[in-house]
Motif scaffolding. Structure first.
Motif, PDB file in Angstrom:
ATOM      1  N   PRO A 162       0.701  -6.738  -5.125  1.00 12.85           N
ATOM      2  CA  PRO A 162       0.109  -5.828  -3.860  1.00 12.85           C
ATOM      3  C   PRO A 162      -0.998  -6.190  -3.176  1.00 12.85           C
ATOM      4  N   PRO A 193       3.932  -0.019  -4.759  1.00  9.39           N
ATOM      5  CA  PRO A 193       2.527  -0.291  -4.563  1.00  9.39           C
ATOM      6  C   PRO A 193       2.140  -0.349  -3.355  1.00  9.39           C
ATOM      7  N   THR A 223      -5.995   1.138  -6.034  1.00  8.86           N
ATOM      8  CA  THR A 223      -4.541   1.640  -6.613  1.00  8.86           C
ATOM      9  C   THR A 223      -4.393   1.073  -7.928  1.00  8.86           C
ATOM     10  N   ASN A 244       8.416   5.618  -5.404  1.00  5.45           N
ATOM     11  CA  ASN A 244       7.076   4.954  -5.787  1.00  5.45           C
ATOM     12  C   ASN A 244       7.170   3.601  -5.339  1.00  5.45           C
ATOM     13  N   TRP A 282       2.117   5.279  -3.732  1.00  8.77           N
ATOM     14  CA  TRP A 282       1.955   4.492  -4.798  1.00  8.77           C
ATOM     15  C   TRP A 282       1.777   5.278  -6.231  1.00  8.77           C
ATOM     16  N   GLN A 288       1.971   3.130 -14.662  1.00  9.40           N
ATOM     17  CA  GLN A 288       3.159   2.583 -13.758  1.00  9.40           C
ATOM     18  C   GLN A 288       4.219   1.843 -14.481  1.00  9.40           C
TER      19      GLN A 288
END
Length: 314
Positions: A230, A59, A261, A57, A166, A271
Motif C-alpha cells: 500500500p 488498502p 492506515t 474493503n 480501507w 484486516q
C-alpha cells in the motif's frame, strides 16, 4: 440484442465499455463483474426486501476509486442504477476531526477510526433504503493544504450502493482481547510506543462502526499480497498526480497517511481476520489478492498463507 443470460450480458457490457481507466482486466473479471451480477440478482430475485448495500474493503493505493468508476460505468451500460461512494466522503467537518484526533501519533487530521460522521451516514442510508434519494456529502482531499474538507453533496436515485474504504468490515477486538494482544506483542512489532498507547482508543472508535457493518449485505475484499505494497502504491499515485499537475501531499504527509492506515488498525489484528468468516463484522462474499502490479488473483488460492500473514504473490 444483448445476450439473455446475466453472465453473458455483463461480459458483453465489459467488451463494449471501452477504456475503464487504470483497472487491470483481471480485477474486472474476478471482482467487478461478479459484484454487478450479485447486485442485479438481489434486485431481481423476487424476494428482495431492501435495496442492496455492499462493503468493499481495500488498502490505500489499491485503486478503489478507479474500480468504483468502472463499476458505475458498467452498471449504467447494464441498466443498473449503482452508486459507489467512499467512506472518506463521510469524514467529520474539520473542527470535530481535529478535536477527536488531537495529539494522535501520526500527526494526521483524518484517516483513523473515529474520523467519520457515522450518525449522518446511518440516517441517510435509512432514508435511501426507505425509497428516498441517496444524499451524501462529498469530501475534497485537496482542500486546506491536503487536510481536506467537505465540498457539497452528492444526490442521485440509486437502486444499489457500494461503500468502499480501507477499514470496511474491520471488527473491534474489545478491551480484553486487545489487552491480551498488547501483552503478547504479536502482530504489533512495527508499532512504536505512542502508537501502541493509542491503539485502545482506535479500537473503541472502531466499535461504533458495527451498526454500519450490520447494514451491509456482504463484504468484498481487495487484499494486498504483502502489507508493504500500500505504501508503494500510494506514493506511485501521488507521483502520477504531480506529473499531471496535481498532487498536494509531501513525502512526510504521505508517509503519515499510509502509516495511519496500517498502524491504527494493524493488519494482523484487524484486516487478516476478514478472510475468516467467523471473525469479520460482515460476511465475506468474494475477495481477490492484488500483486505488486495490482493484478487480481483468486483469494482462496492464498488462504493458508494469509493465515500466517505472508503471501507467495509478489
Amino acid at each position: 440484442m444483448p445476450p439473455t443470460s446475466a453472465t453473458d450480458a455483463w461480459d458483453s457490457w465489459l467488451e463494449q465499455a471501452g477504456d475503464l481507466g487504470p483497472v487491470h482486466p483481471s480485477l474486472l473479471r474476478l471482482l467487478a463483474l461478479p459484484m454487478l451480477r450479485r447486485l442485479q440478482d438481489s434486485l431481481h430475485s423476487g424476494t428482495a426486501t431492501r435495496r442492496p448495500l455492499l462493503a468493499l474493503n481495500g488498502p490505500v493505493g489499491a485503486g478503489k476509486t478507479s474500480l468504483g468508476r468502472a463499476l458505475e460505468r458498467l452498471a449504467a451500460l447494464g441498466g443498473l442504477r449503482l452508486a459507489v461512494v467512499s467512506i472518506d466522503d463521510l469524514y467529520l467537518p474539520a473542527p470535530q476531526r481535529h478535536a477527536r484526533l488531537a495529539g494522535n501519533p501520526f500527526g494526521v487530521s483524518r484517516v483513523p477510526p473515529g474520523s467519520h460522521d457515522l450518525p449522518l451516514l446511518m440516517e441517510e442510508l435509512a432514508l435511501w433504503r426507505a425509497g428516498g434519494t441517496l444524499r451524501l456529502p462529498r469530501f475534497d482531499k485537496t482542500l486546506a493544504g491536503g487536510e481536506g474538507g467537505r465540498s457539497g453533496w452528492r444526490e442521485e436515485s440509486a437502486e444499489a450502493l457500494v461503500i468502499e474504504g480501507w477499514l470496511m468490515g474491520c471488527r473491534a477486538l474489545g478491551p480484553e482481547a486487545l489487552g491480551e494482544r498488547l501483552q503478547s506483542g504479536a502482530g504489533l512489532e512495527d508499532l512504536n510506543e505512542p502508537e501502541l498507547r493509542w491503539l485502545p482508543r482506535w479500537d473503541r472508535h472502531l466499535a461504533a462502526y458495527a451498526e454500519l457493518w450490520g447494514a451491509c449485505d456482504g463484504l468484498w475484499l481487495l487484499r494486498p499480497a504483502r502489507w508493504g505494497l500500500p505504501r508503494r502504491w500510494r506514493f506511485q499515485a501521488e507521483a502520477r498526480q504531480r506529473r499531471a499537475g496535481g498532487g498536494w501531499l509531501n513525502g512526510s504527509q504521505l508517509d503519515n497517511l499510509v502509516r495511519a492506515t496500517l498502524h491504527s488498525l494493524p493488519p494482523e489484528l484487524y484486516q487478516d481476520p476478514l478472510v475468516e468468516p467467523t471473525r469479520s463484522g460482515i460476511a465475506l462474499e468474494r475477495g481477490v489478492i492484488l500483486d505488486r502490479r495490482r493484478r487480481a488473483h483468486p483469494l482462496g488460492v492464498q488462504l493458508s498463507s494469509l493465515a500466517s500473514g505472508s503471501s507467495a504473490i509478489g
